[in-house]
Scaffold this motif. Structure first.
Motif, short mmCIF file in Angstrom:
data_model
loop_
_atom_site.label_atom_id
_atom_site.label_comp_id
_atom_site.label_asym_id
_atom_site.label_seq_id
_atom_site.Cartn_x
_atom_site.Cartn_y
_atom_site.Cartn_z
N VAL A 173 0.87 -1.22 -0.10
CA VAL A 173 0.12 -0.01 -0.07
C VAL A 173 0.84 1.27 0.22
O VAL A 173 0.52 2.09 -0.58
N GLU A 174 1.93 1.13 0.57
CA GLU A 174 2.94 2.34 0.97
C GLU A 174 3.32 2.69 -0.72
O GLU A 174 3.24 4.05 -1.17
N LYS A 175 3.66 1.67 -1.69
CA LYS A 175 4.18 2.03 -2.84
C LYS A 175 2.99 2.51 -3.64
O LYS A 175 3.26 3.44 -4.65
N VAL A 176 1.93 1.88 -3.57
CA VAL A 176 0.77 2.42 -4.23
C VAL A 176 0.27 3.79 -4.04
O VAL A 176 0.36 4.72 -4.70
N ARG A 177 0.60 4.40 -2.56
CA ARG A 177 0.22 5.49 -2.16
C ARG A 177 1.37 6.57 -2.77
O ARG A 177 0.72 7.64 -3.42
N GLU A 178 2.58 6.13 -2.73
CA GLU A 178 3.50 6.92 -3.56
C GLU A 178 3.28 7.14 -4.98
O GLU A 178 3.25 8.38 -5.54
N GLU A 179 2.73 6.07 -5.84
CA GLU A 179 2.75 6.18 -7.02
C GLU A 179 1.40 7.23 -7.24
O GLU A 179 1.33 8.25 -8.00
N ILE A 180 0.33 6.94 -6.77
CA ILE A 180 -0.81 7.54 -6.84
C ILE A 180 -0.84 9.13 -6.44
O ILE A 180 -1.23 10.02 -7.24
N SER A 181 -0.06 9.39 -5.34
CA SER A 181 -0.04 10.75 -5.03
C SER A 181 0.79 11.56 -5.92
O SER A 181 0.47 12.94 -5.88
N ARG A 182 1.35 10.97 -6.80
CA ARG A 182 2.26 11.67 -7.78
C ARG A 182 1.35 12.08 -8.87
O ARG A 182 1.46 13.18 -9.65
N GLY A 183 0.25 11.56 -8.99
CA GLY A 183 -0.84 11.89 -10.22
C GLY A 183 -1.57 13.40 -10.18
O GLY A 183 -1.43 14.05 -8.87
N LYS A 184 -1.70 13.77 -11.26
CA LYS A 184 -2.32 15.07 -11.41
C LYS A 184 -3.58 15.26 -10.77
O LYS A 184 -4.12 14.12 -10.79
N GLY A 185 -3.78 16.32 -10.06
CA GLY A 185 -5.18 16.46 -9.45
C GLY A 185 -5.40 15.63 -8.01
O GLY A 185 -6.26 15.91 -7.51
N VAL A 186 -4.28 14.93 -7.83
CA VAL A 186 -4.45 14.39 -6.49
C VAL A 186 -3.60 15.05 -5.26
O VAL A 186 -2.79 15.33 -5.27
N SER A 187 -4.62 15.73 -4.51
CA SER A 187 -4.27 16.73 -3.46
C SER A 187 -3.78 15.91 -2.40
O SER A 187 -2.68 16.27 -1.82
N LEU A 188 -4.34 14.80 -2.01
CA LEU A 188 -3.73 13.95 -1.12
C LEU A 188 -3.84 12.52 -1.13
O LEU A 188 -5.14 11.92 -1.79
N ALA A 189 -2.99 11.60 -0.71
CA ALA A 189 -3.19 10.19 -0.73
C ALA A 189 -2.86 9.62 0.48
O ALA A 189 -1.74 9.69 1.05
N LYS A 190 -3.74 8.96 1.28
CA LYS A 190 -3.68 8.56 2.45
C LYS A 190 -3.78 6.94 2.80
O LYS A 190 -4.67 6.43 1.92
#
Ligand SMILES: Cc1cc2nc3c(=O)[nH]c(=O)nc-3n(C[C@H](O)[C@H](O)[C@H](O)COP(=O)(O)OP(=O)(O)OC[C@H]3O[C@@H](n4cnc5c(N)ncnc54)[C@H](O)[C@@H]3O)c2cc1C
Ligand SMILES: Cc1cc2nc3c(=O)[nH]c(=O)nc-3n(C[C@H](O)[C@H](O)[C@H](O)COP(=O)(O)OP(=O)(O)OC[C@H]3O[C@@H](n4cnc5c(N)ncnc54)[C@H](O)[C@@H]3O)c2cc1C
Ligand code: SF4
Ligand code: SF4
Ligand code: SF4
Lengths: 447, 649
Positions: free
Chosen positions: B29-46
């Protein structure tokens, strides 16, 4: 919670639900959806009862936390529901209108709920370590603690019995939520209907000397095994408590304390066969190389999807042996020797296992019958709350307006507890409608 | 390389749930969070331990308000479980609930790929990106509110149906109680004395029927079948066909009796499972309800003998069709006892091999000595699990009621009818809970229990009299035991009642066991996938009476909480037509299974229009439209396309 409910005097509500396990929550939610105002009184620090602590649940193997927490959270924020945690009803009396007046005592948690953020800094600071009852003593907790990760409310409490009053938590708490001056609070409410959903007690296996009377290190109860199998499990695998070894030959002893007149419990607990079969399947997931043997008298796989679930366990190579375990003896290395009559061969046999799980049963959780003073709230022959008309009015008690739900009426699994709660709610709703109509009729009829 | 989803300027919050460890054991899940949080429009990923826990819900609400967020994505379990939980979270945070998307990374990912954690992690990233893409394009939607009819159609007047009718009427709901037989009561009426309370079926049904009749808001229709149903939750329009009874008041019980005696036709009496005969004009038993006989037109020869004694008989009565309008449909259509096949444990090869349902009728009809076909019965052998727990057969399930009920009957045989020898040839007795007491009582009073295993069933020899049953008995270390007996009783299980027409009219979902299926046994145990259609009693699976009543009352709670608000919110994810693009080819009309599309004339051309109260948003119409003029709100073509792009990038 909506403001108008907060501001209205808490004194008059429609219904009181005693016990915040799954049966109590379902009863309250059903009534709330029908528009009634309900108070739940829960003895524990969190609502959720036994179910919130289970691993996965038979026969669908849903993650128990995942299907309990939404109900818990829906209850906690429903505008028609007020919850008193850490509380017990002390007395109930009936007034001239036929309404019930209940006196409720709320014990202090020494933490101001509106200030606590659940940050756990107090837990960190507290120097006292005691056994964690929510983990069935498998691990420790602090004297300042959050009961468990998915507790509702998820706020701290101070266990004053074990607290050494060092003040470390007070210093550590940023928002200043800790308050050692809190006192017991008394609340009085008037309601038209009561649903008793106080659940069950687990049989205490220390009473069975044949099985070591609680002294054998690697004999655990099914509830302890359940905690080792939850998604937030403490060890991330299954361990035997004696030496922390991963067991590879596990035995289940069914009917431990059930169907046994010698321990005063002649009835079948209805859930232990199934939860044992479930745990066996989960153990094979966690420790794939393990052997699991279930020693049974009869396998009570009677409900929807249950027999199929039992067959599935057989296909997964769970061993089923028909025979009553006579004695469990501890060997030097902590392993256990089980002596039993193997019914299929007619011989007395001994088999060695490195961990034994006692599938303990359900006992009545009495006490509510004492609250009603002169009115007699009846028990059935097995000390569960009595249902005088169990076939057609199943969850009505002998007192008008008082209903019962879940395992407080007898052994039952979660699906049946949930149905019983829906039924009790329907019956209570009807009673309240009729009761209100009769009161307003009295009020408008000139003397 | 994973492609970024389209970006529309929304501030999106993404929550990745560990589900305790159900997800995080296999998905990093940590890896997923890292990848996702870099996406455009993603203000936060927790990452959250349990996104559905109260504390996590509060945190999401706070994030929506503080960040602030325009939309949220929760990557957790199946939306079947928690779509509404998180829509509620979005709403409490101040968002439109349709600016929320749930991504399933448990059932469709961590559980499905537990052997390949690296790939499961990658798949989670892809799935979440698709969710982000969808929520980027999502539009706020508002549910449509429609008034709900404060009445219910209860189908089946057995214990479950009648019990529910009484409670719903007292809660202020109008009840139509529709029974297909000409008498109410269902199966219970047939069982005489019953476990666990020793009440008789007749007592129970009499009590319930009197309560039903006391209430003006309950209308009882007998001989009635649903023949059509339209509409949906809150507003079902149902057609009921009512068969004539060919008898009407006034006529007194004495004249009825004489009329029945006069009837020359005799047929098998199904109520007594063909153990006895009845006339073409008949009652099932003394105090049956409604208290009026009925003419079985299939057997009646129109000799008109009965007419001589009773002028209430009208052989020319015709059926009627009535229409009713209800807010909810309550199915309580019950079960059938399993009917053994010819030759199954000697059934229909020897007259003294009978079914349990026949024994129950015999017990109810027997006064004094227990006799069968003229002979005194001293030895009875029960064979359990007939038609149940079949490893290879159709009925895999345990029928739940039968062990207890059979043992209860055995106690009655011994105590009241003094039958000295009773053998229970079983597959493991399942007297769960308090019912165990009966088993204890029977086994200590002289009944003999023998147990067989699945692949070695007992053999019933019917060629000679008396019958012999041979068992390879597990309880005596597989000794071969032969029991000589006067009567063999097959302890039959339960199967669903044959209801093909009703199931197809109402689209009732069935389970693997062919009983009606609930949505979820714990979360929504009385509801079905058809909104507003609830189920209770034995039509859902085997149960005893107390359990049937319990489920019926639980379903009452559900129905009442739907109807008491007076209105119903419909899902806004319905079809929508762009009239400018529509060329009226009629393909959508053909594709729609719910009659939700009509043709309307506009100034220039005819176009399609959606009848919103019928539309279920099933999406059958969108792929057939050649001009993309029809779409589903909340699942629009651009949304779905952007999801596919995000996922396949
Ligand atoms: C090891 C184990 C595994 C199980 N696994 C499964 C499974 O997989 N599937 C399944 O369907 N079932 C399972 N069960 C059964 C399940 O736990 C019960 O069916 C269910 O918890 C019953 O819910 P309840 O609300 O009746 O009682 P409880 O869960 O006991 O809740 C009662 C609540 O009332 C509170 N209370 C008690 N007394 C008072 C009082 N005087 N005042 C105020 N509050 C009070 C208690 O603190 C508690 O919160 C399992 C049980 C065990 C022991
Ligand atoms: C041999 C036997 C003995 C039993 N003994 C006991 C016992 O001792 N104790 C106990 O607790 N339980 C006992 N049971 C179980 C008991 O019979 C059931 O729990 C009970 O009948 C369930 O009630 P129900 O209303 O769900 O279904 P049913 O009794 O089957 O009633 C269903 C009703 O729906 C009607 N119906 C069906 N389809 C339609 C349709 N399309 N349109 C309109 N109406 C329709 C039927 O005509 C019927 O009237 C026994 C069962 C059997 C087979
Ligand atoms: S009491 Fe204070 S320190 Fe402890 S959890 Fe609450 S806020 Fe944190
Ligand atoms: S459910 Fe199974 S283990 Fe539990 S008491 Fe009954 S027979 Fe024994
Ligand atoms: S209840 Fe008993 S007889 Fe009936 S199917 Fe189950 S085990 Fe067999």
């Amino acid at each position: 919670m909506s403001d108008d409910f907060r501001n209205s005097s808490l004194n008059e509500l429609d219904a009181l639900v005693i016990g915040g396990g799954i049966a109590g929550l379902e009863s309250a939610l059903n009534l709330a959806h029908m528009g009634f105002h309900v108070m739940i009184v829960e003895k524990d620090l969190s609502i959720g009862g036994r179910m919130i602590h289970l691993s996965k649940v038979f026969p669908t193997l849903d993650c128990s936390a995942c299907i309990t927490t939404p109900k818990v959270s829906e209850t906690a924020r429903h505008p028609n529901i007020e919850i008193l945690n850490h509380s017990e009803v002390k007395h109930i009396s009936r007034d001239e209108n036929g309404s019930y007046r209940a006196v409720i005592e709320q014990r202090p948690r020494y933490v101001i709920d509106s200030l606590c953020t659940g940050c756990q800094d107090c837990e960190e600071a507290c120097p006292v370590v005691v056994k964690d009852e929510y983990q069935y003593n498998l691990v420790g907790r602090k004297a300042a603690y959050i009961p468990f990760s998915i507790a509702s409310p998820r706020i701290a409490a101070i266990d004053l019995d074990n607290c050494i009053l060092c003040g470390a938590c007070e210093k550590a708490c940023g928002p200043g939520a800790i308050d050692f001056t809190q006192e017991t609070r008394i609340t009085e409410i008037t309601v038209n209907s009561i649903i008793v959903a106080t659940g069950f007690k687990l049989f205490d296996p220390d009473r069975i000397t044949r099985y070591g009377g609680g002294k054998l290190k690697n004999v655990v109860t099914a509830m302890q095994m359940e905690r080792q199998l939850v998604p937030t499990r403490p060890f991330n695998t299954v361990l035997r408590p004696g030496d922390g070894k991963v067991p590879d030959k596990i035995a289940y002893v069914l009917c431990a304390g059930s169907r046994d007149a010698t321990v005063g419990n002649p009835i079948c607990s209805q859930i232990c066969c199934m939860y044992s079969i479930k745990q066996a399947q989960l153990i094979l997931g966690a420790v794939p190389m393990a052997d699991v043997t279930i020693y049974f008298l009869h396998v009570r796989a009677f409900g929807k999807g249950f027999d199929e679930f039992y067959q599935q366990a057989k296909m997964m190579d769970v061993q089923f042996i028909k025979g009553k375990i006579g004695r469990i003896k501890e060997l030097e290395n902590g392993d256990l020797m089980l002596r039993y009559e193997d019914i299929a061969s007619g011989q007395v046999k001994e088999t060695q296992h490195d961990m034994v799980v006692l599938s303990v049963g359900i006992l009545p959780n009495m006490g509510i019958e004492k609250l009603f003073g002169d009115e007699k709230f009846k028990l059935d022959p097995f000390n569960f709350y009595n249902q005088p008309n169990e076939m057609t009015d199943p969850f009505k008690s002998n007192l008008p307006g008082v209903f019962i739900a879940g395992t407080s009426t007898g052994p039952m699994d979660i699906p049946d507890s949930i149905l019983s709660a829906g039924a009790a709610a329907a019956q209570a709703a009807k009673y309240m409608k009729q009761h209100q109509a009769s009161i307003s009729h009295q009020a408008t009829t000139p003397l | 390389m994973i492609k970024e989803p389209n970006f529309t300027g929304k501030r999106i919050g993404v929550y990745i749930c560990q589900c305790g460890s159900n997800i995080s054991d296999y998905v990093d899940v940590e890896k997923v969070r890292e990848e996702i949080s870099r996406g455009k429009g993603v203000s936060l990923a927790k990452i959250t331990m349990f996104a559905c826990a109260d504390s996590a819900q509060k945190e999401i609400v706070a994030d929506i308000q503080n960040e602030p967020l325009d939309a949220i994505v929760v990557a957790s379990c199946s939306p079947k479980l928690h779509l509404n939980t998180f829509r509620g979270v979005a709403e409490r945070g101040g968002l439109n609930p349709y600016n929320y998307v749930q991504v399933n990374i448990r059932e469709q990912d961590s559980w499905a790929h537990s052997d390949k954690p690296a790939q499961a992690t990658l798949k989670a990233i892809h799935l979440i990106r698709a969710g982000i893409a969808k929520v980027s394009l999502s539009e706020p939607l508002t549910p449509m509110t429609i008034p709900a009819e404060n009445s219910v159609a209860i189908v089946g007047a057995g214990v479950a149906g009648m019990r529910a009718a009484i409670e719903l009427a007292d809660l202020g709901v109008n009840v139509h109680l529709i029974e297909r037989e000409h008498f109410v009561g269902g199966r219970v009426a047939q069982w005489g004395k019953m476990s666990m309370t020793n009440q008789t079926g007749e007592e129970i049904i009499t009590e319930l029927y009197h309560e039903v009749k006391k209430r003006e808001s309950i209308r009882v229709y007998t001989g009635a079948n649903i023949i059509a149903s339209k509409g949906s939750i809150g507003n079902f329009n149902i057609q009921v066909k009512i068969q004539p009874r060919y008898v009407e008041p006034p006529c007194d019980p004495e004249s009825f009796k004489k009329a029945i005696e006069a009837c020359p036709v005799e047929v098998d009496d199904e109520f007594n499972f063909n153990l006895t005969k009845r006339k073409a004009i008949f009652f099932n038993y003394r105090s049956e309800f409604p208290a009026m006989p009925v003419v079985d037109m299939a057997a009646c020869t129109r000799c008109e003998e009965c007419l001589k004694y009773c002028h209430g008989i009208r052989l020319d009565q015709q059926y009627r069709i009535i229409e009713i309008h209800v807010g909810s449909i309550f199915l309580a259509t019950g079960f059938n006892p399993y009917e053994p096949k010819k030759g199954e444990f000697g059934y229909q090869e020897h007259p003294n091999v009978i079914t349990f349902q026949q024994l129950k009728r015999l017990l109810d009809l027997t006064k004094g000595e227990f006799r069968f076909r003229g002979k005194k019965i001293e030895r009875v052998a029960f064979i359990y699990c007939v038609g149940s727990r079949q490893i290879d057969g159709e009925n895999k399930y345990c029928a739940r009621y039968c062990c207890t009920s059979a043992i209860h009957a055995a106690i009655q045989l011994r105590q009241e009818l003094k039958v000295p020898f009773i053998y229970h040839i079983n597959k493991g007795i399942r007297t769960y809970g308090k019912q165990e007491i009966l088993y204890e009582q029977s086994s200590t009073s002289g009944d003999v229990y023998l147990q067989f295993v699945e692949d070695d069933p007992p053999v019933v020899e019917v060629l000679n009299n008396p019958i012999k049953v041979t068992v390879n008995d597990l309880l005596t270390a597989h000794m071969e035991v032969t029991v000589t007996t006067d009567l063999v009783v097959l302890i039959t299980g339960m199967v669903p009642r044959v209801n093909t027409e009703l199931i197809s009219i109402l689209k009732v979902p069935l389970g693997k066991d062919h009983f009606y299926n609930e949505i979820h046994p714990k979360l929504r145990p009385v509801e079905t996938m058809i909104d507003g259609l609830v189920i209770a009693g034995c039509c859902q699976g085997p149960r005893n009476i107390a359990e049937s009543a319990s489920s019926a009352l639980a379903a009452v709670s559900k129905v009442y909480s739907i109807l008491n608000k007076g209105e119903i919110k419909l899902e806004p994810t319905l079809a929508i037509v762009n009239p400018a693009a529509c060329e009226w080819c009629g393909k959508c009309l053909e594709a729609c299974p719910f009659d939700a599309i009509e043709r309307i004339e506009t100034e220039k051309v005819p176009v399609a229009r959606i009848i919103e109260s019928n539309c279920k948003g099933c999406g059958m119409c969108t792929p057939v439209c050649p001009t993309e003029a029809i779409d589903i709100k909340g699942y629009t073509n651009p949304e779905v396309r952007s999801m596919i792009e995000a996922m396949s990038g």
